[in-house]
Design an enzyme around this catalytic site. Structure first.
Site, PDB file in Angstrom:
ATOM      1  N   SER A 114      -1.667   8.673  -3.801  1.00  0.00           N
ATOM      2  CA  SER A 114      -1.426   7.370  -3.190  1.00  0.00           C
ATOM      3  C   SER A 114      -0.987   6.418  -4.284  1.00  0.00           C
ATOM      4  O   SER A 114      -1.614   6.384  -5.350  1.00  0.00           O
ATOM      5  CB  SER A 114      -2.723   6.872  -2.541  1.00  0.00           C
ATOM      6  N   HIS A 174       3.264  -3.084  -8.036  1.00  0.00           N
ATOM      7  CA  HIS A 174       3.584  -4.509  -7.906  1.00  0.00           C
ATOM      8  C   HIS A 174       4.365  -4.953  -9.147  1.00  0.00           C
ATOM      9  O   HIS A 174       3.767  -5.169 -10.208  1.00  0.00           O
ATOM     10  CB  HIS A 174       2.309  -5.343  -7.793  1.00  0.00           C
ATOM     11  N   HIS A 231       4.956   1.200  -1.790  1.00  0.00           N
ATOM     12  CA  HIS A 231       3.750   1.994  -1.513  1.00  0.00           C
ATOM     13  C   HIS A 231       4.191   3.364  -1.033  1.00  0.00           C
ATOM     14  O   HIS A 231       5.180   3.477  -0.296  1.00  0.00           O
ATOM     15  CB  HIS A 231       2.937   1.292  -0.416  1.00  0.00           C
ATOM     16  N   ASN A 282       2.351   7.505  -0.069  1.00  0.00           N
ATOM     17  CA  ASN A 282       1.131   8.294   0.054  1.00  0.00           C
ATOM     18  C   ASN A 282       1.508   9.648   0.649  1.00  0.00           C
ATOM     19  O   ASN A 282       2.304   9.711   1.592  1.00  0.00           O
ATOM     20  CB  ASN A 282       0.161   7.540   0.981  1.00  0.00           C
ATOM     21  N   ARG A 295      -0.627  13.255   1.709  1.00  0.00           N
ATOM     22  CA  ARG A 295      -2.002  13.765   1.774  1.00  0.00           C
ATOM     23  C   ARG A 295      -2.075  15.011   2.655  1.00  0.00           C
ATOM     24  O   ARG A 295      -1.223  15.231   3.539  1.00  0.00           O
ATOM     25  CB  ARG A 295      -2.947  12.690   2.314  1.00  0.00           C
ATOM     26  N   HIS A 352      16.048   3.404   2.678  1.00  0.00           N
ATOM     27  CA  HIS A 352      15.987   4.094   3.975  1.00  0.00           C
ATOM     28  C   HIS A 352      16.845   5.364   3.979  1.00  0.00           C
ATOM     29  O   HIS A 352      16.441   6.383   4.538  1.00  0.00           O
ATOM     30  CB  HIS A 352      16.415   3.142   5.095  1.00  0.00           C
ATOM     31  N   HIS A 383      -1.816 -10.589  13.502  1.00  0.00           N
ATOM     32  CA  HIS A 383      -2.198 -12.002  13.526  1.00  0.00           C
ATOM     33  C   HIS A 383      -1.091 -12.905  12.982  1.00  0.00           C
ATOM     34  O   HIS A 383      -1.183 -14.128  13.097  1.00  0.00           O
ATOM     35  CB  HIS A 383      -3.512 -12.214  12.768  1.00  0.00           C
TER      36      HIS A 383
END
Lengths: 292, 292
Positions: free
Chosen positions: A88, A92, A102, A104, A106, A136, A167
């Site tokens: 992972s 920054h 980012h 990851n 697994r 992309h 939110h």
């Protein structure tokens, strides 16, 4: 398959760290090896205060033991015994003109079931179309090479849906690919290997193009504000982060994903028609970037 | 009782904002009135970049409507109709020597049931014993004046248990009082009024004693790191924050609680035997401070 996946992932961690160190040119990763009381452990590798990368982590882990029974019921497979291994990473950069990334990859086993999961997504503050399209296209090409097991359109859509702050009614970034519960066939393992090794190609050309660009204090300020959204997503929604924190994972390895310097302002709104306003109004709306 | 509580809380917001502006001496609160699509609204008041207060909010809200049915079942009362009114505040001073403070006083009705909840807690980076004792003594005195309905020992213990970061095995701050589901009798309303109006006395003497002290860049750095813990608590554990974010609350009013500038470092550890090490090793361990 477990041992072969572990071998691949450890090598992946080495290759990615090496490529990122070359791109940075100044800082090196430090490594912390750790053991998990319930079984297994990992190699956390962190870079900080580099010429290009302000903070980043590329973590390998291989853990096993028993899932909490209630959690076990929500997953494929039976019983509580599990194994999980993965790499992972979150990077920054210092410059607001170089995007955060980012990724990851697994592999999990639970009772009679085993599956792969993972993906990669890009979070720019000041996107360049060339970069977004390149990112992309790299993932689309990786999927296309394994079309029997990797449905790019679905993985792209799942990524847009997962990395979303309800939110805020706002995407975290410009997307990428996301997959989970992908039955662990040999063909799927071949896809995962190919995709994971495409990470360097998906990201480093963007870093090289943007790392020397001059940026302003206002752009840095905007980056620190946007990083607040990254924290909100990881602490409120990210399943891996919350599962780790609530099941005695290694906190410092889990939270290495948080950005180094963050600002939370009340009701910050960018100026109308600015590049900052365009981020949320244009770039963070899902599009088929690979076709642009 | 609802109308009388609303009157009290609006006056409380006025009194607290006025006292904080006097203590700051430079910045003033700005007010945003807002309406909630499902019913009700509020007055968000925010202070920023003051001489003393770097960021703070003192929010009044009065909302009503229907709880999500699954959520309604977890609360006293029947059906889904509810009303909720409260004042919630978080103050982040600029100086690391002036503690952050949080307080909340609320009144809810749900079917045939109505109750009060709330409390106040202090989060210093560089605690002074005199301040911690003063804060706790203020709340103990308020409880003692209403001993028939306010059990200080329980409210103090509940505060220590609530403001706790399990993934750090660490308290958020030095505590205070916390209460919930307190049946809304007249005697309880009297306690809530008395306690809420004790907030200014609990906090401002501490501000006055510490606001002019000179601090170092290292102390400011440590404050920015500690603020990361505040974010972790509010986004991972705080019931009010998560409920608000997941039920279409006004995001900017809810997240005004986040500190203005925050640092996330990998595996930060203060020097042994330093004041910074003493924070977690000594001050954040629950004690009966009112008896010190």
């Amino acid at each position: 398959m477990h041992a072969r996946v572990v071998d691949f992932l450890k090598g992946l961690q080495d290759r990615i760290c090496s490529a990122l160190e070359d791109a940075d040119g100044a800082a090196r990763f430090r490594e912390d090896s750790w053991h998990r009381p319930g079984g297994g452990g990992g190699r956390t590798r962190v870079i900080a205060d580099g010429a290009v990368f302000e903070k980043g982590g590329v973590n390998f882990s291989e853990v096993f033991g028993d899932f909490p029974p209630e959690f076990a019921k929500t997953l494929p497979g039976e019983g509580t015994k599990f194994t999980a291994t993965g790499v992972s990473l979150v990077i920054h950069p210092k410059s607001p003109l170089v995007p955060t990334v980012h990724a990851n990859f697994r592999y999990l086993t639970h009772g009679s079931k085993s599956w792969f999961g993972g993906g990669a997504d890009l979070t720019p503050c000041y996107p360049f179309e060339e970069d977004v399209v390149h990112f992309h296209k790299t993932w689309k090409r990786a999927c296309t090479r394994h079309a029997a097991v990797a449905d790019y359109a679905k993985m792209k859509k799942d990524c847009d849906e997962y990395f979303f702050l309800k939110h805020r009614n706002e995407a975290r970034g410009v997307g990428g690919i996301f997959f989970d519960y992908a039955v662990a066939t040999e063909a799927m393992f071949e896809f995962v290997k190919d995709a994971a090794d495409a990470f360097v190609e998906s990201y480093l050309p963007i870093v090289e193009r943007r790392k020397s660009l001059v940026y302003t204090a206002e752009q840095r300020f905007f980056q620190e504000v946007r990083r607040g959204r990254y924290v909100e997503f990881n602490l409120v929604y990210d399943r891996g982060t919350l599962f780790g924190l609530k099941t005695d994972g290694r906190t410092e390895s889990i939270l290495m994903s948080l950005p180094p310097v963050v600002r939370y302002l009340y009701d910050f709104k960018p100026k109308p028609d600015s590049r900052e306003a365009a981020l949320t109004e244009y770039w963070l709306k899902p599009r088929d970037w690979a076709e642009e």
